[in-house]
Write a protein that holds these residues in place. Sequence first.
Motif, PDB file in Angstrom:
ATOM      1  N   ASP A   4       1.342  -1.270  -0.218  1.00  0.00           N
ATOM      2  CA  ASP A   4      -0.217  -0.016  -0.277  1.00  0.00           C
ATOM      3  C   ASP A   4       1.106   1.156  -0.488  1.00  0.00           C
ATOM      4  OD1 ASP A   4      -1.372   2.006   0.981  1.00  0.00           O
ATOM      5  OD2 ASP A   4      -3.257   0.513   0.960  1.00  0.00           O
ATOM      6  N   VAL A   5       0.971   1.916  -0.728  1.00  0.00           N
ATOM      7  CA  VAL A   5       2.093   3.851  -0.882  1.00  0.00           C
ATOM      8  C   VAL A   5       1.567   4.085  -0.055  1.00  0.00           C
ATOM      9  CG1 VAL A   5      -0.457   5.159  -2.333  1.00  0.00           C
ATOM     10  CG2 VAL A   5       1.626   5.387  -2.828  1.00  0.00           C
ATOM     11  N   ARG A   6       0.542   4.174   1.011  1.00  0.00           N
ATOM     12  CA  ARG A   6       0.297   4.697   2.223  1.00  0.00           C
ATOM     13  C   ARG A   6       1.872   4.445   3.088  1.00  0.00           C
ATOM     14  NH1 ARG A   6      -6.126   4.769   2.226  1.00  0.00           N
ATOM     15  NH2 ARG A   6      -5.642   2.469   2.178  1.00  0.00           N
ATOM     16  N   ALA A   7       1.806   2.569   3.204  1.00  0.00           N
ATOM     17  CA  ALA A   7       2.864   2.462   4.027  1.00  0.00           C
ATOM     18  C   ALA A   7       4.078   2.647   3.993  1.00  0.00           C
ATOM     19  CB  ALA A   7       2.732   0.886   3.946  1.00  0.00           C
ATOM     20  N   ILE A   8       4.223   2.767   2.894  1.00  0.00           N
ATOM     21  CA  ILE A   8       5.455   2.492   2.217  1.00  0.00           C
ATOM     22  C   ILE A   8       5.725   4.871   2.331  1.00  0.00           C
ATOM     23  CG2 ILE A   8       7.199   3.054   0.112  1.00  0.00           C
ATOM     24  CD1 ILE A   8       6.387   0.263   1.539  1.00  0.00           C
ATOM     25  N   ALA A   9       4.538   5.239   2.020  1.00  0.00           N
ATOM     26  CA  ALA A   9       4.552   6.893   2.331  1.00  0.00           C
ATOM     27  C   ALA A   9       5.551   7.246   4.599  1.00  0.00           C
ATOM     28  CB  ALA A   9       3.545   7.120   2.740  1.00  0.00           C
ATOM     29  N   GLU A  56      -0.306  18.175 -13.318  1.00  0.00           N
ATOM     30  CA  GLU A  56       1.259  18.388 -13.992  1.00  0.00           C
ATOM     31  C   GLU A  56       2.719  19.403 -13.338  1.00  0.00           C
ATOM     32  OE1 GLU A  56       0.672  23.444 -14.454  1.00  0.00           O
ATOM     33  OE2 GLU A  56      -1.477  22.997 -13.190  1.00  0.00           O
ATOM     34  N   PHE A  57       2.605  18.405 -11.914  1.00  0.00           N
ATOM     35  CA  PHE A  57       3.760  18.712 -11.772  1.00  0.00           C
ATOM     36  C   PHE A  57       4.584  17.434 -11.437  1.00  0.00           C
ATOM     37  CE2 PHE A  57       1.875  22.656  -9.937  1.00  0.00           C
ATOM     38  CZ  PHE A  57       2.711  23.523 -10.519  1.00  0.00           C
ATOM     39  N   GLY A  58       4.215  16.698 -12.571  1.00  0.00           N
ATOM     40  CA  GLY A  58       4.773  15.025 -11.931  1.00  0.00           C
ATOM     41  C   GLY A  58       4.030  13.918 -11.894  1.00  0.00           C
ATOM     42  N   PRO A  59       4.348  12.839 -11.552  1.00  0.00           N
ATOM     43  CA  PRO A  59       3.520  11.460 -11.289  1.00  0.00           C
ATOM     44  C   PRO A  59       3.065  12.041  -9.423  1.00  0.00           C
ATOM     45  CG  PRO A  59       6.014  11.527 -11.915  1.00  0.00           C
ATOM     46  CD  PRO A  59       5.641  12.677 -12.099  1.00  0.00           C
ATOM     47  N   VAL A  60       1.945  12.306  -9.632  1.00  0.00           N
ATOM     48  CA  VAL A  60       0.937  11.700  -8.711  1.00  0.00           C
ATOM     49  C   VAL A  60       0.407  10.219  -8.068  1.00  0.00           C
ATOM     50  CG1 VAL A  60      -0.809  13.235  -6.778  1.00  0.00           C
ATOM     51  CG2 VAL A  60       0.827  14.377  -8.203  1.00  0.00           C
ATOM     52  N   TYR A  61       0.141  10.222  -6.224  1.00  0.00           N
ATOM     53  CA  TYR A  61      -0.537   9.097  -5.972  1.00  0.00           C
ATOM     54  C   TYR A  61      -1.677   9.506  -5.252  1.00  0.00           C
ATOM     55  CZ  TYR A  61       3.698   5.967  -7.634  1.00  0.00           C
ATOM     56  OH  TYR A  61       4.438   5.445  -7.852  1.00  0.00           O
ATOM     57  N   ARG A  62      -2.345   9.593  -5.889  1.00  0.00           N
ATOM     58  CA  ARG A  62      -4.244  10.312  -4.857  1.00  0.00           C
ATOM     59  C   ARG A  62      -4.392  10.021  -3.797  1.00  0.00           C
ATOM     60  NH1 ARG A  62      -8.401  12.282  -8.303  1.00  0.00           N
ATOM     61  NH2 ARG A  62      -7.953  11.250  -9.832  1.00  0.00           N
ATOM     62  N   GLU A  63      -4.045   8.751  -3.510  1.00  0.00           N
ATOM     63  CA  GLU A  63      -4.139   8.030  -2.392  1.00  0.00           C
ATOM     64  C   GLU A  63      -3.278   8.802  -0.899  1.00  0.00           C
ATOM     65  OE1 GLU A  63      -4.838   4.737  -4.574  1.00  0.00           O
ATOM     66  OE2 GLU A  63      -3.332   5.942  -4.395  1.00  0.00           O
ATOM     67  N   TYR A  65      -1.616  11.595  -1.818  1.00  0.00           N
ATOM     68  CA  TYR A  65      -2.466  13.646  -2.038  1.00  0.00           C
ATOM     69  C   TYR A  65      -3.585  14.446  -1.073  1.00  0.00           C
ATOM     70  CZ  TYR A  65      -3.979  17.979  -4.219  1.00  0.00           C
ATOM     71  OH  TYR A  65      -4.332  18.793  -3.983  1.00  0.00           O
ATOM     72  N   ARG A  66      -4.000  12.993  -1.038  1.00  0.00           N
ATOM     73  CA  ARG A  66      -6.024  13.327  -0.655  1.00  0.00           C
ATOM     74  C   ARG A  66      -5.157  13.337   0.966  1.00  0.00           C
ATOM     75  NH1 ARG A  66     -10.066   9.655  -3.317  1.00  0.00           N
ATOM     76  NH2 ARG A  66     -10.107  10.765  -5.321  1.00  0.00           N
ATOM     77  N   GLN A  67      -4.344  12.158   0.986  1.00  0.00           N
ATOM     78  CA  GLN A  67      -4.014  11.906   2.755  1.00  0.00           C
ATOM     79  C   GLN A  67      -3.200  13.199   3.315  1.00  0.00           C
ATOM     80  OE1 GLN A  67      -3.591   8.863   5.913  1.00  0.00           O
ATOM     81  NE2 GLN A  67      -4.512   8.803   4.215  1.00  0.00           N
ATOM     82  N   PHE A  68      -2.465  14.038   2.327  1.00  0.00           N
ATOM     83  CA  PHE A  68      -2.142  14.414   2.759  1.00  0.00           C
ATOM     84  C   PHE A  68      -1.757  16.005   2.223  1.00  0.00           C
ATOM     85  CE2 PHE A  68       1.152  10.919   3.824  1.00  0.00           C
ATOM     86  CZ  PHE A  68       1.071  10.854   4.989  1.00  0.00           C
TER      87      PHE A  68
END
Length: 168
Positions: A4-9, A56-63, A65-68
């Motif tokens: 999960d991207v949030r765990a790696i974040a 626009e400013f590059g790759p984003v993980y929606r999860e 972006y929303r979390q933070f």
Amino acid sequence: MAYDVRAIANVVLDRAEHLGISVTNLSINKILYFAHGHFLAHFNKPLLREKAEAWEFGPVYREIYRQFSSFEKKSINARAKKLDVSSGKMVEFSIALPPNELKFIAPVIDFYIRIPAWKLVELSHEPDGPWDRIWNHLSPSNPGMIIPDDLVAEYFRQHESPGGSSSA
């Protein structure tokens, strides 16, 4: 197994705290993208379960972006959380990466975490890179366009590991 991207974040945020480095929503999304790319190229399997989107400013993980998103452009001083269905409470994501994966990913994170956010955006916009190939195609661009793992893997396999002479 992809994580999960949030765990790696949270792994990234822990590394940042350990190193005394501030991380913003913009920078953590790029750090996760680069970590995923190098991991994918090295292990031939994805680090992250979720897919990066071309914004626009590059790759984003929606999860992420929303979390933070509440931090806006400020340094993130919290950890990604999830609902624990058994207790009904929000708990931090945690993960125990296998030692070989952690040994690989920690220096990659440490490399990119030291790069200013604007430079990470610049690196993610490299001509003919995965973001560029999705964002700058012939039809109109819009946030939410998935950056496929095959493009990411191909690109990162052609570039040296972080700290090498390559721009990726």
